[in-house]
Design an enzyme around this catalytic site. Structure first.
Site, PDB file in Angstrom:
ATOM      1  N   THR A 220       0.934  -0.990  -0.144  1.00 58.25           N
ATOM      2  CA  THR A 220      -0.054  -0.091  -0.025  1.00 58.25           C
ATOM      3  C   THR A 220       0.971   1.389  -0.072  1.00 58.25           C
ATOM      4  OG1 THR A 220      -0.107  -0.264   2.301  1.00 58.25           O
ATOM      5  CG2 THR A 220      -1.875  -0.789   1.151  1.00 58.25           C
TER       6      THR A 220
ATOM      7  N   GLU B  67      12.644  -5.166   3.335  1.00 52.43           N
ATOM      8  CA  GLU B  67      13.959  -5.066   2.359  1.00 52.43           C
ATOM      9  C   GLU B  67      13.438  -4.047   1.386  1.00 52.43           C
ATOM     10  OE1 GLU B  67      17.106  -4.735   1.772  1.00 52.43           O
ATOM     11  OE2 GLU B  67      17.386  -6.935   2.135  1.00 52.43           O
TER      12      GLU B  67
ATOM     13  N   VAL C 282      13.952   0.295   1.910  1.00 47.15           N
ATOM     14  CA  VAL C 282      15.030   1.398   1.422  1.00 47.15           C
ATOM     15  C   VAL C 282      15.978   0.724   0.480  1.00 47.15           C
ATOM     16  CG1 VAL C 282      17.407   2.054   2.672  1.00 47.15           C
ATOM     17  CG2 VAL C 282      15.378   1.572   4.170  1.00 47.15           C
TER      18      VAL C 282
ATOM     19  N   GLY D 123      15.208   0.380  -2.642  1.00 42.83           N
ATOM     20  CA  GLY D 123      14.800  -0.370  -3.954  1.00 42.83           C
ATOM     21  C   GLY D 123      15.072  -1.877  -4.034  1.00 42.83           C
TER      22      GLY D 123
ATOM     23  N   GLY E 125       7.779   8.513 -13.377  1.00 46.07           N
ATOM     24  CA  GLY E 125       7.152   7.859 -12.240  1.00 46.07           C
ATOM     25  C   GLY E 125       8.052   7.350 -11.053  1.00 46.07           C
TER      26      GLY E 125
ATOM     27  N   GLU F 189       7.451  10.423  -5.503  1.00 44.57           N
ATOM     28  CA  GLU F 189       6.441   9.942  -4.641  1.00 44.57           C
ATOM     29  C   GLU F 189       4.911  10.963  -5.176  1.00 44.57           C
ATOM     30  OE1 GLU F 189       6.625   8.043  -1.862  1.00 44.57           O
ATOM     31  OE2 GLU F 189       8.503   7.501  -2.679  1.00 44.57           O
TER      32      GLU F 189
ATOM     33  N   ASP G 159      11.488  11.433   2.153  1.00 43.11           N
ATOM     34  CA  ASP G 159      11.714  10.080   1.687  1.00 43.11           C
ATOM     35  C   ASP G 159      12.727   9.614   2.340  1.00 43.11           C
ATOM     36  OD1 ASP G 159      10.728   7.695   0.018  1.00 43.11           O
ATOM     37  OD2 ASP G 159      12.522   8.284  -0.700  1.00 43.11           O
TER      38      ASP G 159
ATOM     39  N   LYS H 283      13.938   6.806   5.204  1.00 45.00           N
ATOM     40  CA  LYS H 283      14.632   5.626   5.087  1.00 45.00           C
ATOM     41  C   LYS H 283      15.611   5.703   6.128  1.00 45.00           C
ATOM     42  CE  LYS H 283      13.254   5.532   0.204  1.00 45.00           C
ATOM     43  NZ  LYS H 283      13.572   6.056  -1.067  1.00 45.00           N
TER      44      LYS H 283
ATOM     45  N   GLY I 201      11.136   1.500  -8.795  1.00 39.84           N
ATOM     46  CA  GLY I 201      10.754   0.952  -9.970  1.00 39.84           C
ATOM     47  C   GLY I 201       9.849  -0.157  -9.474  1.00 39.84           C
TER      48      GLY I 201
HETATM   49  N1  HSE Z   1      10.284   8.351  -4.504  1.00 33.24           N
HETATM   50  C1  HSE Z   1      11.093   7.343  -4.110  1.00 33.24           C
HETATM   51  C2  HSE Z   1      12.596   7.693  -4.851  1.00 33.24           C
HETATM   52  C3  HSE Z   1      10.682   6.012  -4.509  1.00 33.24           C
HETATM   53  O1  HSE Z   1      12.580   8.567  -5.564  1.00 33.24           O
HETATM   54  O2  HSE Z   1      13.499   7.150  -4.174  1.00 33.24           O
HETATM   55  C4  HSE Z   1      11.537   4.809  -3.796  1.00 33.24           C
HETATM   56  O3  HSE Z   1      11.355   4.801  -2.523  1.00 33.24           O
END
Ligand code: HSE
Length: 328
Positions: free
Chosen positions: A82, A135, A138, A140, A193, A196, A207, A211, A305
């Site tokens: 979510t 996992e 943080v 990706g 894309g 956020e 963000d 993390k 991604g």
């Molecule tokens: N918006 C975040 C970024 C997405 O650009 O890193 C991944 O957490």
């Protein structure tokens, strides 16, 4: 192994697609998006559901909610994909708590619940004898928590430095390489894309700070909160500041740093030498871990991604399958 998936945005669809395409012994018995849900103990036809979602915007029956799926579907692990709300953690926090109380393992990509309620969730998971894995929250696709928990087990972690936000890194790279203005580069990042839903989370460093809090609490268990992070974003940077850095063979990156011995928790744009391994381009993330034995280790990879994040989720799921769940 049976799983339920809550959330069918970009990451949820990536997870569903990879489970459908790869023969991993994972059966999805429950699935919900924000408007509908479906339950099938024999296993949901994921290709059909993904097609339905694409055409109608819904994955299932409007009379079945995410909570119905969590309460009624038969599953071993809940995959919470979510969207992040850093202020309340909801709806993910409530879903995760419900599932843990039902003694279900948790795999989540949702940063909100882990940043806000790590201690409570960890304690609840331990009490109920289930795994809590995150996992994907943080870095990706970067397996940072597997590395910290397994490869570097036995090391004392002294400090962590990271490029943890792909959107900011993309903007900074485009400003330095192409001379784009901040506004132009942000527009591109949004079109790709990666940003956020509210891009101020990215550019104001929120963000990256979330993390950093997740990393610090995992490594040091020090119960830090978002407000403990000294935070400056990239939103006020000018092309002139970038140019000055370039003249010194340096560049600007949004760096998240945690050095507990100095009581240091900071996210800020920093001028760093181009030879520093944290200088990665585009939407890449990089994390340097300083330890007593291994010294410095830097992990670099795709920080966001759909399929990249699904990679981290599958890693957690298969860990749980091998550690806790009999193959079914
Ligand atoms: N918006 C975040 C970024 C997405 O650009 O890193 C991944 O957490």
């Amino acid at each position: 192994m049976k799983v339920a998936i809550i959330g069918l945005g970009s990451v949820g669809r990536g997870v569903a697609e990879m489970i459908a395409k790869k023969d991993l012994g994972i059966r999805v018995t429950g699935l919900a998006d924000s408007k509908s849900g479906c339950i099938d103990p024999a296993g949901i036809d994921l290709f059909r559901v993904l097609e339905k979602k694409k055409k109608s915007g819904c994955c299932g029956d409007k009379n079945i909610s995410a909570l119905d799926v969590i309460r009624k579907a038969p599953y071993d692990a809940l995959i919470d994909v979510t969207p992040t709300n850093a202020m309340t953690g909801e709806p993910g926090l409530g879903y995760v708590m419900q599932a843990i109380k039902k003694k279900k393992h948790i795999v989540t990509s949702n940063k909100g619940p882990i940043a806000l309620a790590y201690k409570e969730l960890r304690a609840l998971a331990e009490k109920n004898g289930v795994a809590l894995r995150y996992e994907a929250t943080v870095g990706g696709a970067i397996p940072i928590f597997h590395t910290l928990g397994h490869g570097l087990a036995g090391n004392e972690i002294l400090a962590v430095f990271g490029v943890l936000n792909g959107t900011c890194n993309y903007i900074l790279t485009r400003m330095a390489d192409e001379g784009l203005t901040y506004e132009q580069a942000l527009l591109e990042a949004r079109e790709m894309g990666y940003a956020e839903a509210d891009p101020s989370y990215d550019v104001e460093g929120i963000d990256a700070a979330i993390k950093l809090v997740i990393l610090a609490n995992t490594i040091w268990g020090n119960g830090v909160k978002l407000d403990d992070v000294d935070r400056t974003g990239i939103n006020l940077l000018t092309p002139d500041a970038m140019r000055l850095a370039e003249e010194e063979d340096c560049t600007v990156r949004l760096i998240a740093e945690a050095i507990p011995k100095k009581g240091f928790l900071r996210v800020a744009p920093r001028i760093i030498e181009k030879s520093n391994p944290l200088v990665v381009d585009g939407t890449l993330n990089a994390i340097t871990i300083e330890t007593d034995m291994a010294k410095e280790i830097t992990l670099i990879g795709r920080g966001a991604g759909s399929i990249e994040t699904a990679s981290a989720i599958l890693g957690d799921l298969l860990f749980i399958r091998d550690r806790y769940v009999e193959r079914s």
